[in-house]
Design a protein around this motif. Structure first.
Motif, PDB file in Angstrom:
ATOM      1  N   ALA A 104       0.674  -1.100  -0.036  1.00 18.67           N
ATOM      2  CA  ALA A 104      -0.069   0.100   0.190  1.00 18.67           C
ATOM      3  C   ALA A 104       0.797   1.397  -0.199  1.00 18.67           C
ATOM      4  N   GLN A 105       2.012   1.183   0.505  1.00 21.69           N
ATOM      5  CA  GLN A 105       2.836   2.242   0.624  1.00 21.69           C
ATOM      6  C   GLN A 105       3.438   2.715  -0.853  1.00 21.69           C
ATOM      7  N   LEU A 106       3.495   1.702  -1.441  1.00 21.62           N
ATOM      8  CA  LEU A 106       3.930   1.931  -2.896  1.00 21.62           C
ATOM      9  C   LEU A 106       3.157   3.223  -3.326  1.00 21.62           C
ATOM     10  N   GLN A 107       1.846   2.779  -3.314  1.00 22.80           N
ATOM     11  CA  GLN A 107       0.676   3.758  -3.922  1.00 22.80           C
ATOM     12  C   GLN A 107       0.833   5.112  -3.146  1.00 22.80           C
ATOM     13  N   THR A 108       1.207   4.935  -1.947  1.00 22.99           N
ATOM     14  CA  THR A 108       1.206   6.436  -1.314  1.00 22.99           C
ATOM     15  C   THR A 108       2.302   7.131  -1.965  1.00 22.99           C
ATOM     16  N   TYR A 109       3.384   6.381  -2.164  1.00 20.80           N
ATOM     17  CA  TYR A 109       4.718   6.748  -2.669  1.00 20.80           C
ATOM     18  C   TYR A 109       4.419   7.315  -4.236  1.00 20.80           C
ATOM     19  N   PHE A 110       3.916   6.838  -4.997  1.00 25.97           N
ATOM     20  CA  PHE A 110       3.336   7.262  -6.397  1.00 25.97           C
ATOM     21  C   PHE A 110       2.685   8.579  -5.948  1.00 25.97           C
ATOM     22  N   ASN A 111       1.468   8.634  -5.325  1.00 25.20           N
ATOM     23  CA  ASN A 111       0.578   9.732  -4.986  1.00 25.20           C
ATOM     24  C   ASN A 111       1.565  10.975  -4.611  1.00 25.20           C
ATOM     25  N   HIS A 112       2.403  10.657  -3.756  1.00 19.03           N
ATOM     26  CA  HIS A 112       3.130  11.944  -3.273  1.00 19.03           C
ATOM     27  C   HIS A 112       4.047  12.453  -4.368  1.00 19.03           C
ATOM     28  N   ARG A 113       4.559  11.725  -4.988  1.00 15.44           N
ATOM     29  CA  ARG A 113       5.346  12.204  -6.101  1.00 15.44           C
ATOM     30  C   ARG A 113       4.482  12.989  -7.255  1.00 15.44           C
ATOM     31  N   MET A 114       3.290  12.212  -7.407  1.00 14.79           N
ATOM     32  CA  MET A 114       2.471  13.153  -8.460  1.00 14.79           C
ATOM     33  C   MET A 114       2.143  14.488  -7.803  1.00 14.79           C
ATOM     34  N   GLU A 115       1.737  14.343  -6.547  1.00 15.27           N
ATOM     35  CA  GLU A 115       1.389  15.764  -5.737  1.00 15.27           C
ATOM     36  C   GLU A 115       2.515  16.856  -5.965  1.00 15.27           C
ATOM     37  N   ALA A 116       3.563  16.373  -5.549  1.00 13.53           N
ATOM     38  CA  ALA A 116       4.810  17.283  -5.692  1.00 13.53           C
ATOM     39  C   ALA A 116       4.912  17.921  -7.108  1.00 13.53           C
ATOM     40  N   LEU A 117       4.885  17.080  -8.173  1.00 12.81           N
ATOM     41  CA  LEU A 117       4.904  17.437  -9.524  1.00 12.81           C
ATOM     42  C   LEU A 117       3.812  18.497  -9.759  1.00 12.81           C
ATOM     43  N   LEU A 118       2.709  18.134  -9.286  1.00  8.94           N
ATOM     44  CA  LEU A 118       1.232  19.138  -9.609  1.00  8.94           C
ATOM     45  C   LEU A 118       1.772  20.519  -9.030  1.00  8.94           C
ATOM     46  N   LYS A 119       2.307  20.270  -7.286  1.00  8.24           N
ATOM     47  CA  LYS A 119       2.294  21.499  -6.632  1.00  8.24           C
ATOM     48  C   LYS A 119       3.261  22.323  -7.219  1.00  8.24           C
ATOM     49  N   LYS A 120       4.472  21.831  -8.073  1.00 11.62           N
ATOM     50  CA  LYS A 120       5.559  22.492  -8.703  1.00 11.62           C
ATOM     51  C   LYS A 120       4.989  23.299  -9.703  1.00 11.62           C
ATOM     52  N   HIS A 121       3.824  22.821 -10.175  1.00 12.02           N
ATOM     53  CA  HIS A 121       2.870  23.733 -11.164  1.00 12.02           C
ATOM     54  C   HIS A 121       1.839  24.582 -10.848  1.00 12.02           C
ATOM     55  N   GLY A 122       1.719  24.536  -9.445  1.00 11.37           N
ATOM     56  CA  GLY A 122       0.624  25.464  -8.961  1.00 11.37           C
ATOM     57  C   GLY A 122      -0.583  24.981  -8.920  1.00 11.37           C
ATOM     58  N   ARG A 123      -0.553  23.469  -9.044  1.00  7.59           N
ATOM     59  CA  ARG A 123      -1.944  22.819  -9.285  1.00  7.59           C
ATOM     60  C   ARG A 123      -2.209  22.103  -7.950  1.00  7.59           C
ATOM     61  N   VAL A 124      -3.370  21.524  -7.533  1.00  9.68           N
ATOM     62  CA  VAL A 124      -3.728  20.714  -6.548  1.00  9.68           C
ATOM     63  C   VAL A 124      -4.628  19.549  -7.113  1.00  9.68           C
ATOM     64  N   MET A 125      -3.956  18.424  -6.347  1.00  9.45           N
ATOM     65  CA  MET A 125      -4.461  17.089  -6.634  1.00  9.45           C
ATOM     66  C   MET A 125      -5.475  16.572  -6.077  1.00  9.45           C
ATOM     67  N   ILE A 126      -6.517  16.025  -6.950  1.00  6.36           N
ATOM     68  CA  ILE A 126      -7.611  15.391  -6.464  1.00  6.36           C
ATOM     69  C   ILE A 126      -7.178  13.804  -6.507  1.00  6.36           C
ATOM     70  N   GLY A 127      -7.778  12.664  -5.682  1.00  8.82           N
ATOM     71  CA  GLY A 127      -7.737  11.397  -5.767  1.00  8.82           C
ATOM     72  C   GLY A 127      -9.039  10.980  -5.251  1.00  8.82           C
ATOM     73  N   TRP A 128      -9.261   9.804  -5.777  1.00  7.72           N
ATOM     74  CA  TRP A 128     -10.459   9.034  -5.121  1.00  7.72           C
ATOM     75  C   TRP A 128     -10.219   8.556  -3.750  1.00  7.72           C
ATOM     76  N   ASP A 129     -11.248   8.239  -2.944  1.00  3.64           N
ATOM     77  CA  ASP A 129     -10.733   7.937  -1.590  1.00  3.64           C
ATOM     78  C   ASP A 129      -9.789   6.947  -1.114  1.00  3.64           C
ATOM     79  N   GLU A 130      -9.217   6.240  -1.955  1.00  2.00           N
ATOM     80  CA  GLU A 130      -8.503   5.123  -2.065  1.00  2.00           C
ATOM     81  C   GLU A 130      -7.032   5.748  -1.485  1.00  2.00           C
ATOM     82  N   VAL A 131      -7.023   7.045  -1.861  1.00  2.00           N
ATOM     83  CA  VAL A 131      -5.427   7.577  -1.614  1.00  2.00           C
ATOM     84  C   VAL A 131      -5.309   8.093  -0.114  1.00  2.00           C
TER      85      VAL A 131
END
Ligand code: ACM
Ligand code: ZN
Length: 546
Positions: free
Chosen positions: A358-385
């Motif tokens: 499960a932590q692998l998915q969290t790792y993925f989510n966090h990297r995606m979120e960091a990328l979006l943040k870098k571009h000034g965007r906010v991440m939405i995920g389904w509740d599994e996140v």
């Protein structure tokens, strides 16, 4: 055809159509009905005292209504003492809110934002007697004098369309945006990628469109694995949107004050991407675009760095196309079985000190979120996140029920409520299965019966402590299309339940199902005029004559 017949009948004599009652969905916060009527006609003018180019979008919208009435749009004048729609700015009115004042000489619209002007015109359209639309020879349309003060309850009012399971073309998407905007919904959540089809051209990865948008055959609509799946044997695709088409839709939505939020579903629900680029999966070969519905075990490999390169490259093109602050990365229904036996994933776990997959998915989510943040965007995920921990700035879309949303709100995350029991309009709306389209929705764990009254009574704040209400930023209607292949069916599933949830998301007035039903009968006349098929199941199932 209906429009032609209508205009033939009406061309026999010029008509004056008298005002109907003030029945608006979503119900405005305050309505005071006055005496008399304003006579709207082809000589009515706009007087605009609101310096913002986007006000033009609102005028364009109402000119479409005027054309349906009089065969011509209305013109603008610098000033007028009567027979005018005066639009002015009032900073004291809430964002998206408006005041609409109809008296016998003038219609006044005040708002602090162009979207408020647009919503005033949306309300005004519902005050035009529906019978007048399509007349073209109507000379005067009586609009009931009234004072309406209105503003939205929730800032996020979304409608999701799944184009992965079945594809809907640009014109159909624009119609869905019209439908959303008609109900004062302001978000179009475009679910663009699925196991069963990748629907957006990405320049750097051309095989996504070429390979990922085609499946060899499809599960037959209405069949379910519990009862036995059938296949049609017919290739489906290639179906995808070019980047020019995406830009066209985003612009069209903007003109209707709808923001398009793209969803690229990762790391699960991504088999179409694996079929196009097998290195994205743990095994690295033998993937094909999924032909049946449900959940695939084949998901993106979190061990390989090339997965992140892919996700980042795709996101870069997505961010170029979609200016929305929010970007949806999916994150739902991702089985972790492939990760358990993948040397790359296991190596990542070891290197990061993870104990569970499960932590692998969290790792993925966090990297995606960091990328979006870098571009000034906010991440939405389904509740599994939420599983495995989520950063406080992620917005959680609660779909498996409300528990995820409540937990997220309690943890301080913003939440969009879309519990499937109320908000998934692909579920049947009638208890009378024989009279409903085949939906294949008899899975024992999902009763899937969502009649109009149940949907109307849904309260997104239910179970949320009052102190956390501020985190429930909105709600969303979702149309998943496993069993919805064509536009008339899509509209039939959506309407009128979208109107019930739109009222919940927008209206500050207390809920009143009987009042809503009266207004809905009026709104259905507009559905008919615009040729939107809608379900009458509620009336039929309750022995009501409508
Ligand atoms: C979902 O319905 N899998 C978000
Ligand atoms: Zn792997």
């Amino acid at each position: 055809m209906k429009r032609i017949i209508c205009s033939l009948i009406l061309s026999v004599c010029a008509l004056v159509l008298s005002a109907g009652p003030v029945c608006i969905i979503p119900q405005p916060a305050e309505v005071v009905v006055g005496q008399g009527c304003f006579h709207l006609n082809a000589s009515t003018v706009y007087v605009v005292d609101f310096d913002d180019p986007k006000v033009e979008y609102a005028l364009e919208f109402f000119n479409g209504v005027a054309e349906d009435l009089f065969g011509t749009g209305l013109s603008c004048e610098k000033s007028a003492r009567r027979n005018a729609i005066r639009i002015s700015k009032d900073e004291t009115i809430a964002e998206e809110g408006y005041v609409l004042e109809v008296d016998s000489k003038m219609i006044g619209i005040s708002a602090s934002s162009p979207s408020g002007v647009y919503y005033a015109f949306q309300s005004l359209r519902q005050m035009v007697p529906a019978e007048a639309l399509g007349g073209y020879k109507v000379v005067d349309v009586d609009i009931q004098c009234a004072l309406i003060k209105d503003e939205p309850k929730m800032k996020y009012r979304g409608f999701l369309m799944d184009v992965g399971r079945h594809f809907f073309d640009v014109d159909e998407i624009k119609t869905l945006i019209d439908v959303a905007a008609m109900h004062k919904m302001n978000i179009f959540h475009w679910h663009l990628t699925e196991d069963q089809g990748w629907r957006i051209d990405i320049r750097k990865y051309p095989l996504l469109a070429k390979v990922g948008s085609v499946r060899a055959k499809s599960q037959v609509v209405g069949t379910h694995h519990v009862h036995g799946i059938g296949y049609d044997g017919v290739p489906y695709g290639p179906f995808f949107y070019t980047q020019d088409q995406i830009r066209d839709v985003v612009k069209y939505a903007e003109k209707n004050f709808v923001t398009v939020i793209p969803e690229v579903d990762m790391p699960g629900h991504s088999l179409s991407a694996l079929a196009a680029y097998p290195h994205l999966g743990c095994v690295g070969k033998d993937y094909k675009v999924r032909e049946k519905w449900g959940i695939a075990d084949e998901v993106m490999c979190i061990g390989k760095e090339t997965t992140f390169e892919f996700a980042e490259d795709v996101m870069e093109e997505i961010l170029e196309l979609f200016p929305s602050k929010y970007i949806h990365i999916g994150g739902d229904e991702c089985p972790r079985t492939a990760w358990k036996t993948c040397p790359h994933c296991q190596a990542r776990m070891k290197a990061e000190g993870f104990e569970t997959e499960a932590q692998l998915q969290t790792y993925f989510n966090h990297r995606m979120e960091a990328l979006l943040k870098k571009h000034g965007r906010v991440m939405i995920g389904w509740d599994e996140v939420l599983e495995g921990g989520v950063s406080p700035s992620t917005i959680v879309m609660s779909w498996r029920g409300t528990e995820g949303g409540i937990a997220a709100a309690n943890a301080g995350n913003d939440v969009i409520m879309t519990p499937h029991q109320f908000c998934y309009v692909n579920g049947r709306q009638s208890s009378n299965l024989a009279k409903e389209p085949p939906l294949g929705t008899r899975h024992p764990s999902r009763p899937h019966h969502r009649p109009l009254d149940k949907v109307y009574m849904y309260d997104p704040f239910d179970g949320v402590p009052e102190s956390q209400h501020k985190h429930i930023i909105g709600l969303q209607v979702c149309l998943w299309t496993e069993h919805v292949k064509i536009m008339p069916h899509a509209l039939y599933m959506t309407l009128p339940r979208l109107s019930a949830l739109a009222e919940t998301g927008w209206s500050l007035a207390p809920k009143d199902f009987d009042r809503y039903l009266v207004s809905l009968e009026n709104l259905c006349k507009y559905y008919k005029f615009y040729e939107y098929p809608y379900s009458r199941s509620y009336w039929r199932d309750n022995g009501l004559d409508f």
